[in-house]
Scaffold this active site. Structure first.
Site, PDB file in Angstrom:
ATOM      1  N   SER A  60       0.852  -1.207   0.000  1.00  0.00           N
ATOM      2  CA  SER A  60       0.000   0.000   0.000  1.00  0.00           C
ATOM      3  C   SER A  60       0.884   1.253   0.000  1.00  0.00           C
ATOM      4  O   SER A  60       0.404   2.371  -0.193  1.00  0.00           O
ATOM      5  CB  SER A  60      -0.925   0.014   1.226  1.00  0.00           C
ATOM      6  OG  SER A  60      -0.179  -0.227   2.406  1.00  0.00           O
ATOM      7  N   ASP A  98       6.003  -6.612   2.573  1.00  0.00           N
ATOM      8  CA  ASP A  98       5.086  -7.144   1.568  1.00  0.00           C
ATOM      9  C   ASP A  98       5.855  -7.460   0.297  1.00  0.00           C
ATOM     10  O   ASP A  98       6.598  -6.613  -0.203  1.00  0.00           O
ATOM     11  CB  ASP A  98       4.053  -6.049   1.240  1.00  0.00           C
ATOM     12  CG  ASP A  98       2.643  -6.560   1.263  1.00  0.00           C
ATOM     13  OD1 ASP A  98       2.451  -7.788   1.219  1.00  0.00           O
ATOM     14  OD2 ASP A  98       1.725  -5.717   1.340  1.00  0.00           O
ATOM     15  N   LYS A 128       5.333 -11.087   3.466  1.00  0.00           N
ATOM     16  CA  LYS A 128       3.891 -11.351   3.281  1.00  0.00           C
ATOM     17  C   LYS A 128       3.621 -11.604   1.803  1.00  0.00           C
ATOM     18  O   LYS A 128       4.145 -10.899   0.939  1.00  0.00           O
ATOM     19  CB  LYS A 128       3.056 -10.170   3.782  1.00  0.00           C
ATOM     20  CG  LYS A 128       1.550 -10.405   3.581  1.00  0.00           C
ATOM     21  CD  LYS A 128       0.696  -9.442   4.381  1.00  0.00           C
ATOM     22  CE  LYS A 128       0.490  -8.111   3.736  1.00  0.00           C
ATOM     23  NZ  LYS A 128      -0.111  -8.150   2.384  1.00  0.00           N
ATOM     24  N   GLU A 130       0.431 -12.626  -1.015  1.00  0.00           N
ATOM     25  CA  GLU A 130      -1.012 -12.732  -1.252  1.00  0.00           C
ATOM     26  C   GLU A 130      -1.334 -14.074  -1.916  1.00  0.00           C
ATOM     27  O   GLU A 130      -0.617 -14.512  -2.813  1.00  0.00           O
ATOM     28  CB  GLU A 130      -1.494 -11.572  -2.140  1.00  0.00           C
ATOM     29  CG  GLU A 130      -1.397 -10.232  -1.448  1.00  0.00           C
ATOM     30  CD  GLU A 130      -2.048  -9.090  -2.239  1.00  0.00           C
ATOM     31  OE1 GLU A 130      -2.698  -9.356  -3.269  1.00  0.00           O
ATOM     32  OE2 GLU A 130      -1.893  -7.935  -1.803  1.00  0.00           O
ATOM     33  N   GLU A 197      -8.485 -10.193   4.677  1.00  0.00           N
ATOM     34  CA  GLU A 197      -8.917  -8.849   4.267  1.00  0.00           C
ATOM     35  C   GLU A 197     -10.262  -8.901   3.551  1.00  0.00           C
ATOM     36  O   GLU A 197     -10.481  -9.737   2.654  1.00  0.00           O
ATOM     37  CB  GLU A 197      -7.855  -8.221   3.334  1.00  0.00           C
ATOM     38  CG  GLU A 197      -8.293  -6.845   2.815  1.00  0.00           C
ATOM     39  CD  GLU A 197      -7.181  -6.011   2.200  1.00  0.00           C
ATOM     40  OE1 GLU A 197      -6.013  -6.452   2.185  1.00  0.00           O
ATOM     41  OE2 GLU A 197      -7.503  -4.904   1.737  1.00  0.00           O
TER      42      GLU A 197
HETATM   43  O1  KIV Z   1      -0.300  -3.366   1.806  1.00  0.00           O
HETATM   44  C1  KIV Z   1      -0.930  -3.310   2.870  1.00  0.00           C
HETATM   45  O2  KIV Z   1      -1.007  -2.273   3.523  1.00  0.00           O
HETATM   46  C2  KIV Z   1      -1.592  -4.528   3.319  1.00  0.00           C
HETATM   47  C3  KIV Z   1      -2.393  -4.463   4.579  1.00  0.00           C
HETATM   48  C4  KIV Z   1      -3.515  -3.559   4.479  1.00  0.00           C
HETATM   49  C5  KIV Z   1      -2.775  -5.780   5.086  1.00  0.00           C
HETATM   50  O3  KIV Z   1      -1.474  -5.533   2.698  1.00  0.00           O
END
Ligand code: KIV
Length: 301
Positions: A60, A98, A128, A130, A197
């Site tokens: 994000s 991420d 993380k 997806e 989510e």
């Molecule tokens: O990229 C992000 O901020 C996210 C969270 C909202 C879980 O994946």
């Protein structure tokens, strides 16, 4: 002796480092887990000092900080740059990075190489990814390489074009079954936590009680083991109406606007800088300078 001062927040210096094992312990004792995103050093420091357990450098970053339209454009290099900045501000929280779109979808060798870059070059502790069942092989490879993985299922923003927008997932029985399969697959693969989510709270509750892995919800109701929100959302720094699940805890936009307006007004009206905000010569130098200037002006006459 209690180490927790009034207000329930442990003293910064006495706090223990959050680990993947301690997340599971929190789930077992039903202690809600907190997680916020961060993308730079000052926000990371403030969040860490506030005793938030997990800090996620989310992709994000794309919209929150870099002004992209969605998360698809953000690159490995951009993510690494921001994870490094956050790393420098974090002492106790568990630091998650991420994996951006394109860094693990091609093949698992590439995914593993990029996961290792987050640990080696930026100091991330967890990556993380997806996706559910279809990511299990990759996740196992990454865990085999000693890197803990956080899963992410439900509304997965990197699939925005397949989902046809940011829509709540798991609203019919076959989708719910798929979500359950995804959650169980991640659990068995050994992820250290999983983000749920944009799914109905009933479905998130079922997943949370079914799996031993701590679930971290965003738009997934209160039964998850923890909650994550985007830092810029809770502070009104997004220039867009918030999603239903966002709670605003402050208005940084208003604070910044007022400060910037006041600075501009002070400079225009010669109120800034004041004498107290200026540097002065030492007395002797000033006296010497005055003499030189007096001599020069006498010679001009
Ligand atoms: O990229 C992000 O901020 C996210 C969270 C909202 C879980 O994946």
């Amino acid at each position: 002796m209690s180490l927790t001062p009034i207000g329930g927040r442990p003293h910064h210096e006495l706090r223990q480092k959050v680990t993947t094992a301690s997340l599971r312990e929190r789930k077992l004792r039903h202690e809600p887990i907190t997680c916020l995103t961060a993308y730079d050093y000052p926000s990371a420091r403030l969040i860490d000092e506030a005793a938030i357990e997990m800090i996620l450098v989310g992709d994000s970053l794309a919209q929150a900080v870099l002004g992209y339209e969605n998360t698809l454009s953000v690159t490995m290099e951009e993510m690494l740059h921001h994870v490094r900045a956050v790393r420098r501000g974090v002492k106790h929280a568990l630091l998650l990075a991420d994996m951006p779109y394109g860094s693990y979808q091609t093949d698992s060798k590439e995914g593993l190489r990029n996961a290792i870059r987050f640990v080696k070059e930026a100091g991330a502790e967890v990556v993380k990814i997806e996706g559910g069942e279809k990511r299990v092989d990759l996740i196992r490879r990454i865990i085999d390489a000693e890197i803990p993985v956080c899963g992410h299922i439900g509304l997965t923003p990197q699939s925005v074009n397949v989902m046809g927008g940011y829509k709540v997932q798991g609203k019919n029985l076959s989708d719910i079954e798929q979500l359950m399969r995804d959650a169980v697959a991640l659990d068995r693969a050994g992820v250290c936590c999983m983000v749920l989510e944009g799914i109905p709270r009933e479905v998130a509750a079922m997943i949370t009680s079914e799996v031993g892995t701590p679930t971290i919800g965003i738009g997934a109701g209160p039964e998850c083991d923890g909650q994550v929100l985007v830092f810029h959302d809770i502070l009104n720094l997004t220039f867009a109406p918030p999603a239903k699940f966002v709670r605003r805890y402050g208005d940084a936009a208003e604070l910044i606007k007022t400060a910037v307006d006041n600075f501009r007004a002070d400079v225009k009206s010669l109120q800034y800088p004041a004498d107290a905000e200026s540097y002065h010569l030492p007395k002797e130098t000033k006296a010497g300078l005055d003499t030189v200037l007096a001599r020069k002006s006498a010679m001009r006459r």
